[in-house]
Design a protein around this motif. Structure first.
Motif, short mmCIF file in Angstrom:
data_model
loop_
_atom_site.label_atom_id
_atom_site.label_comp_id
_atom_site.label_asym_id
_atom_site.label_seq_id
_atom_site.Cartn_x
_atom_site.Cartn_y
_atom_site.Cartn_z
N THR A 16 -79.16 -67.35 -68.67
CA THR A 16 -77.90 -67.00 -68.01
C THR A 16 -78.17 -66.66 -66.54
O THR A 16 -79.26 -66.22 -66.18
CB THR A 16 -77.22 -65.84 -68.74
OG1 THR A 16 -75.95 -65.63 -68.16
CG2 THR A 16 -78.03 -64.58 -68.67
N SER A 17 -77.16 -66.84 -65.74
CA SER A 17 -77.28 -66.53 -64.31
C SER A 17 -76.62 -65.18 -64.02
O SER A 17 -75.88 -64.63 -64.83
CB SER A 17 -76.62 -67.62 -63.48
OG SER A 17 -75.22 -67.60 -63.67
N ASP A 18 -76.89 -64.68 -62.82
CA ASP A 18 -76.25 -63.43 -62.41
C ASP A 18 -74.73 -63.59 -62.33
O ASP A 18 -73.99 -62.66 -62.65
CB ASP A 18 -76.79 -62.98 -61.05
CG ASP A 18 -78.22 -62.49 -61.14
OD1 ASP A 18 -78.66 -62.10 -62.25
OD2 ASP A 18 -78.91 -62.50 -60.10
N THR A 19 -74.27 -64.75 -61.93
CA THR A 19 -72.84 -65.01 -61.84
C THR A 19 -72.18 -64.95 -63.22
O THR A 19 -71.11 -64.35 -63.37
CB THR A 19 -72.59 -66.40 -61.20
OG1 THR A 19 -73.25 -66.45 -59.95
CG2 THR A 19 -71.12 -66.65 -61.01
N GLU A 20 -72.82 -65.55 -64.21
CA GLU A 20 -72.27 -65.51 -65.56
C GLU A 20 -72.26 -64.08 -66.11
O GLU A 20 -71.30 -63.66 -66.76
CB GLU A 20 -73.07 -66.42 -66.48
CG GLU A 20 -72.90 -67.88 -66.17
CD GLU A 20 -73.92 -68.77 -66.87
OE1 GLU A 20 -73.59 -69.95 -67.07
OE2 GLU A 20 -75.03 -68.29 -67.19
N ARG A 21 -73.31 -63.32 -65.82
CA ARG A 21 -73.34 -61.92 -66.26
C ARG A 21 -72.21 -61.13 -65.60
O ARG A 21 -71.56 -60.33 -66.24
CB ARG A 21 -74.69 -61.28 -65.90
CG ARG A 21 -75.79 -61.66 -66.81
CD ARG A 21 -77.04 -60.81 -66.53
NE ARG A 21 -78.21 -61.54 -66.94
CZ ARG A 21 -78.99 -62.25 -66.15
NH1 ARG A 21 -78.74 -62.32 -64.87
NH2 ARG A 21 -80.02 -62.90 -66.63
N GLU A 22 -71.99 -61.36 -64.31
CA GLU A 22 -70.92 -60.65 -63.60
C GLU A 22 -69.54 -61.02 -64.15
O GLU A 22 -68.66 -60.16 -64.21
CB GLU A 22 -70.97 -60.95 -62.10
CG GLU A 22 -71.74 -59.98 -61.28
CD GLU A 22 -71.43 -58.53 -61.56
OE1 GLU A 22 -70.25 -58.10 -61.52
OE2 GLU A 22 -72.38 -57.78 -61.81
N GLN A 23 -69.35 -62.28 -64.51
CA GLN A 23 -68.06 -62.68 -65.08
C GLN A 23 -67.78 -61.95 -66.38
O GLN A 23 -66.67 -61.45 -66.61
CB GLN A 23 -68.02 -64.19 -65.31
CG GLN A 23 -67.95 -65.00 -64.04
CD GLN A 23 -68.12 -66.49 -64.29
OE1 GLN A 23 -68.51 -66.91 -65.38
NE2 GLN A 23 -67.83 -67.28 -63.27
N GLU A 26 -67.01 -58.31 -65.67
CA GLU A 26 -65.63 -58.13 -65.21
C GLU A 26 -64.66 -58.15 -66.38
O GLU A 26 -63.70 -57.38 -66.41
CB GLU A 26 -65.26 -59.22 -64.21
CG GLU A 26 -65.77 -58.97 -62.82
CD GLU A 26 -65.24 -60.02 -61.85
OE1 GLU A 26 -64.03 -60.33 -61.91
OE2 GLU A 26 -66.04 -60.52 -61.05
N TYR A 50 -76.06 -56.88 -68.79
CA TYR A 50 -77.05 -56.96 -67.73
C TYR A 50 -78.47 -57.15 -68.26
O TYR A 50 -79.35 -57.58 -67.53
CB TYR A 50 -76.96 -55.73 -66.82
CG TYR A 50 -75.70 -55.75 -66.00
CD1 TYR A 50 -75.46 -56.78 -65.10
CD2 TYR A 50 -74.74 -54.77 -66.14
CE1 TYR A 50 -74.31 -56.82 -64.35
CE2 TYR A 50 -73.57 -54.80 -65.39
CZ TYR A 50 -73.36 -55.83 -64.50
OH TYR A 50 -72.21 -55.88 -63.75
#
Length: 154
Positions: A16-23, A26, A50
Motif C-alpha cells: 500500500t502507498s501513503d496516499t492509500e493509507r491517508e484515504q 480520512e 498506518y
C-alpha cells in the motif's frame, strides 16, 4: 475479472502507498465524526491503517461501515462544497450551450424550435447532477454494467 482483483491478496500481494493509507484514514475520521465509531475504536483502527503494509490489510478496517465508509465522506462540508461547485459549473455550461443553440436557431430562421431537443437532455443531466451529486464511475466501469444496474445504485 478485473486485473487488480487478483493482486489484492494471495502470493502476489501489493504494498500500500501513503496516499492509500491517508484515504482510508480520512474515511475513518469521517466515520468517527459521524458517530459510527467510538474514539477508542477509531484510534485503534487509525493505528492499524498506518501500520498496514499491504492493500488487503486496509479493506477490513472499513468493511463494517455503510458503503465502506464512503457515505460519511460524502456528508462532509468539503464534499458538499465540491458538489455545489460542480453543479454551478455544470449549470453555467448548460446556460452557455443554451445561448449558443438559441442563437443558432435565431440565425437559421427555422420555424421549429429545434434547440429544445438537445436542451432537454442537457437539463436532465443537470437535474441528475444536482440530485445525486458527482457521477460515480466506480462500479459500472469495473464490473462492466450500467450504473443503474449496479447493486449500490441509489
Amino acid at each position: 475479472m478485473h486485473p487488480n482483483d487478483a493482486t489484492w491478496s494471495g502470493p502476489n500481494r501489493l504494498r500500500t502507498s501513503d496516499t492509500e493509507r491517508e484515504q482510508v484514514a480520512e474515511l475513518l475520521r469521517a466515520a468517527m465524526a459521524e458517530g459510527r465509531l467510538t474514539l477508542e475504536e477509531g484510534e485503534e483502527r487509525l493505528g492499524q491503517v498506518y501500520a498496514a503494509r499491504f492493500r488487503d490489510e486496509l479493506a477490513p478496517l472499513t468493511a463494517d461501515l455503510p458503503d465502506n465508509g464512503r457515505r460519511a465522506m460524502a456528508d462532509t462540508p468539503q464534499a458538499r462544497a465540491a458538489t455545489r461547485r460542480g453543479v454551478r459549473r455544470h449549470a453555467s455550461f448548460v446556460a452557455i450551450a443554451a445561448g449558443v443553440l438559441i442563437g443558432l436557431w435565431m440565425l437559421s430562421g427555422a420555424h421549429f424550435f429545434w434547440p429544445a431537443i438537445p436542451l432537454v437532455f442537457l437539463v436532465i443531466g443537470l437535474m441528475r447532477h444536482a440530485r445525486y451529486g458527482a457521477y460515480r464511475h466506480s462500479h459500472h466501469y469495473r464490473h462492466r454494467v450500467a450504473p443503474w444496474n449496479a447493486p449500490d445504485f441509489r
